[in-house]
Design an enzyme around this catalytic site. Structure first.
Site, PDB file in Angstrom:
ATOM      1  N   ASP A 385       0.513  -0.984  -0.112  1.00 37.68           N
ATOM      2  CA  ASP A 385      -0.024  -0.126   0.179  1.00 37.68           C
ATOM      3  C   ASP A 385       1.075   1.241   0.283  1.00 37.68           C
ATOM      4  OD1 ASP A 385      -2.644   1.535   0.144  1.00 37.68           O
ATOM      5  OD2 ASP A 385      -2.715   0.299   1.753  1.00 37.68           O
ATOM      6  N   GLU A 440     -14.236   0.860   0.558  1.00 38.08           N
ATOM      7  CA  GLU A 440     -13.331   2.082   2.008  1.00 38.08           C
ATOM      8  C   GLU A 440     -14.065   3.920   1.569  1.00 38.08           C
ATOM      9  OE1 GLU A 440      -8.858   1.653   1.608  1.00 38.08           O
ATOM     10  OE2 GLU A 440      -9.096   3.825   0.071  1.00 38.08           O
TER      11      GLU A 440
END
Length: 622
Positions: A385, A440
Site C-alpha cells: 500500500d 473504503e
C-alpha cells in the site's frame, strides 16, 4: 506524405502523415467515421527533437499479427490478438533516429516510440516532453478522472470521474488520469497506456485541452514526497510505453476490450500453478482495529471457511503480534483450508504513513528476505500500500516487488497504487490493483453514499476496462451515512467488477444475516472468468453484463439514480443456454432481495432495477 494502416477486418483505418514542415500527425476512422483527426505524434529529448524537421527513413510496411495466449485470471482466460503492425522510421534535424510502431486492431489503435541506438553508439537519453495528442473529431461526452493532489496521500487514482461532460472540458486538477472514456460520433473510445516498464514514468492527460485536443503529461514533481526524477532517463535503445485507443460501437462492448493485455509483454512466469485467484474475507472495513486482535482475525478466517472462500487478509499493523502468533494464525487458517495475505507499507521515502510494517518492501535485499520468510510460513500473498508516485523510480519499485514476489511464489495486490497497464499478463501473480474510489470511501467521505449510486456504474466503462480493480465490494452495512444502493446492487458488484482477488469487505455477522439467496451467491461467485460479454448500459446510468466460468454463466446488472423497468435482453451471443436462471433482484426495500427462477433461452427478461438497484443471476444446470 501519408500512409494508411488498416485493421484485419478493414473497419479501422489509421492514417499517418508527414507534413511539409516535417511534423507527424495521425487520424483514426472506423467504418468511415472520423473519430480522431489531426492528432500529433512526436517526442523531445534533451539531446534530440522529434517535433518538426523530420525526414523519412523507412515507410511503414503492414504485417499481420496473429497470436493466442492464456490468462490465469481476468475477464477472459483464452485471448487472441489479431492486428496489423507497421513501423515508421524517421530522423530528426540532428540525425537522431526515431521509430514509431503502430498496431491496428479491429477494436483499437496503438502506437509507441522507440529510440534505436544512435550512429555514435549506445548512450543515456532523457525525454523532456511528449508531443502526443488525442484530438477528437466532433463534439461528444467524456468520463475522465481528475488527478488527486500530490500530498501525503496522493496521487492514488481514487477521484470520482466526471460524468459525461462535453469533450474538451478543463479541470482545475493538475491533469486527468488514464484511462479516459469518450463517446463521439456514435462510437465509444477509451484512451490509456500499456507496456510501461522501469525505463519510463506513468502519463496522464492535459487538464486544459485545446478545443477537443488532449495532450500527454508526465508526473507531478511533488509525487512521492518529491523523491525521484520527474523526467525519464534510459540507455539506448529505448522503447516507450504504448498509447492506445480502444474502440467500440457501444459502451457495453467497450467493457470487453483486452487490448491492454495484447500490448503487454508475455508472461515471465512459466509455472503458474501456484497462482490462484480467489475470494477473500477482509476485516478492516467493518472493524478497523481488527488486525491488532487475533480473536477478530480468527473470526474472519472462520468466515472464509464457512463461505468456501480461499483467503483471508490480515491488514495494516499486524506486526503488533509476535511472529509466532502470526505463524499460529497461518496454521489455524490452513486447518480450515484458508490461506492468508499480509499487508505491507511500500515505504521507503515515498510516503509519510506510519502504518506498519514499513521499510520492508523498498530495499531489494530487505524485500527478498521478507518475502522468502513469509513464503516459508505458507503466506499466499501480500497487499502493498501507499505508493504515491508514478515517476520512473516509482514504476521500478512496483516491478521490483513483482519480480521478487515471483521468485518467492507470493501473490501481489497493489493498493494506494497506479493503474493497470497489462502487468498482469507479464506477471500473472499480480492479482489486482486498487486505483479506484472503492468501498473504503464509505468510511472516508460523507458524500460517498450519494455518489456511489452513479459512480459505481461509471467504473465498468472506465477503470475496470483496463485491468483488475480492488473495489472491495459487497458492503451491506452502513458507515458514515446510510447507503443508497440496494442489497441486490451490492451483491451484483461481485460479478460486475473484475478482480483476481475479490475482497468481501463486510463483517461475518452481516454476511451471515443475509437471506439464503444472497449467501448462495457469495459462496458460489468466482474470482476469474473464462469469458465476458457486455450486454447493455452507459456510464452513469446502468450496466448489464454476462460472465462465464467453465459451463456456468452469470448475469449481473447495477443501476444508477433513475429506476429502470423490466426489459427483454438478447442473449444470443452466449450460445445455447439450457436450464434455469436463479435471479436475486431488488426486493420490497433497500435491504431485502427477491429470489426467483427464470427459464434460460436466447431472450431473458431482466428484472426491474430500483434507483441504485441491481440484480445477479446464475445459470443452473438442467
Amino acid at each position: 506524405m501519408q500512409w494508411t494502416v488498416n485493421s484485419p477486418d478493414g473497419a479501422v483505418e489509421l492514417d499517418v502523415s508527414l507534413d511539409e514542415q516535417g511534423r507527424l500527425w495521425y487520424d483514426v476512422r472506423r467504418r468511415g467515421v472520423v473519430l480522431l483527426e489531426r492528432s500529433r505524434l512526436g517526442v523531445e529529448r534533451q539531446d534530440a527533437s522529434f517535433h518538426s524537421g523530420l525526414a523519412l527513413v523507412a515507410e511503414p510496411v503492414p504485417e499481420a499479427r496473429n497470436e493466442s495466449y492464456a490468462a490465469v485470471h481476468g475477464k477472459r482466460s483464452a485471448l487472441h490478438e489479431l492486428s496489423t503492425a507497421a513501423t515508421l522510421s524517421v530522423r530528426g534535424r540532428n540525425g537522431a533516429p526515431l521509430d514509431i510502431e503502430f498496431r491496428v486492431f479491429d477494436e483499437a489503435v496503438a502506437f509507441r516510440y522507440r529510440f534505436p541506438c544512435s550512429s555514435d553508439g549506445p548512450g543515456d537519453a532523457t525525454v523532456t516532453r511528449e508531443l502526443t495528442t488525442f484530438a477528437f473529431a466532433a463534439e461528444g461526452r467524456g468520463w475522465l478522472q481528475p488527478t488527486s493532489p500530490s500530498d501525503g496521500g496522493g496521487p492514488a487514482h481514487e477521484n470520482l470521474y466526471t460524468n459525461g461532460v462535453p469533450i474538451g472540458t478543463p479541470t482545475v486538477a493538475r491533469s486527468y488520469d488514464l484511462p479516459a472514456t469518450f463517446e463521439v460520433n456514435g462510437h465509444w473510445l477509451l484512451v490509456s497506456e500499456a507496456g510501461l516498464d522501469a525505463t519510463y514514468h506513468g502519463t496522464r492527460l492535459d487538464p486544459s485541452p485545446v478545443g477537443r485536443e488532449y495532450g500527454v503529461l508526465g508526473p507531478d514533481p511533488d509525487e512521492g514526497l518529491g523523491h525521484g526524477d520527474v523526467l525519464a532517463t534510459s540507455a539506448l535503445p529505448w522503447t516507450l510505453p504504448w498509447r492506445f485507443v480502444a474502440l467500440a460501437d457501444t459502451a457495453a462492448e467497450l467493457v470487453e476490450s483486452t487490448v491492454v493485455w495484447h500490448l503487454a509483454e508475455p508472461a515471465r512466469i512459466a509455472d503458474t500453478a501456484w497462482i490462484r485467484p480467489g475470494r477473500v474475507s477482509w476485516s478492516w472495513w467493518s472493524e478497523n482495529a481488527s488486525p491488532r486482535d487475533l480473536d477478530a482475525l480468527r473470526r474472519f478466517v472462520d468466515l472464509a471457511a464457512e463461505m468456501g472462500w480461499e483467503y483471508s487478509l490480515v491488514d495494516a499493523n499486524w506486526t503488533v503480534h509476535a511472529e509466532e502468533e502470526i505463524r499460529e494464525l497461518v496454521g489455524y487458517a490452513a486447518e480450515r483450508d484458508v490461506r492468508l495475505f499480509l499487508w505491507y507499507n511500500s515505504a521507503g521515502l515515498n510516503n509519510p504513513s506510519t502504518e506498519g510494517p514499513r521499510d520492508l518492501m523498498h530495499l531489494p535485499e530487505v524485500r527478498r528476505a521478507e518475502l522468502a520468510k513469509i513464503s516459508s510460513w505458507g503466506i499466499a500473498g501480500i497487499k502493498v500500500d501507499f505508493f504515491h508516485s508514478d515517476k520512473q523510480d516509482g514504476i521500478a519499485h512496483y516491478l521490483g516487488i513483482l519480480e521478487d514476489a515471483a521468485e518467492a511464489r507470493v501473490m501481489v495486490n497493489f493498493h494506494g497504487s497506479t493503474i493497470p497497464r497489462g502487468w498482469e499478463r507479464t506477471w500473472p501473480h499480480l492479482m489486482t490493483l486498487e486505483a479506484v474510489r472503492g468501498a473504503e470511501w464509505y468510511l472516508f467521505g460523507p458524500s460517498f453514499a450519494e455518489e456511489a449510486v452513479w459512480h459505481n456504474t461509471v467504473l465498468p466503462f472506465t477503470r475496470n476496462v483496463i485491468g483488475p480493480m480492488d473495489y472491495t465490494p459487497v458492503t451491506f452495512g452502513d458507515a458514515l451515512r446510510p447507503r443508497l444502493t440496494t442489497a441486490a446492487h451490492e451483491l451484483a458488484l461481485a460479478v460486475v467488477y473484475e478482480s483476481g482477488l475479490v475482497h468481501f469487505a463486510d463483517s461475518p455477522e452481516s454476511y451471515q444475516g443475509q437471506q439464503e439467496g444472497v449467501r448462495e451467491v457469495l459462496r458460489a461467485v468466482p474470482a476469474a472468468w473464462d469469458e465476458t460479454v457486455g450486454l447493455a448500459g452507459e456510464p452513469g446510468e446502468h450496466i448489464v453484463l454476462a460472465r462465464r466460468t467453465g459451463g456456468t454463466w452469470w448475469l449481473a446488472g447495477i443501476n444508477g439514480p433513475a429506476p429502470r423497468p423490466e426489459v427483454e435482453l438478447d442473449l444470443g451471443r452466449l450460445g445455447l443456454l439450457c436450464g434455469m436462471w436463479r435471479v436475486v433482484a431488488d426486493g420490497a426495500d433497500r435491504d431485502e432481495v427477491a429470489v426467483s427462477e427464470v427459464a434460460a433461452g436466447e431472450v431473458v427478461r431482466v428484472p426491474a432495477m430500483s434507483a441504485g438497484g441491481g440484480f445477479v443471476a446464475r445459470l443452473l444446470p438442467e
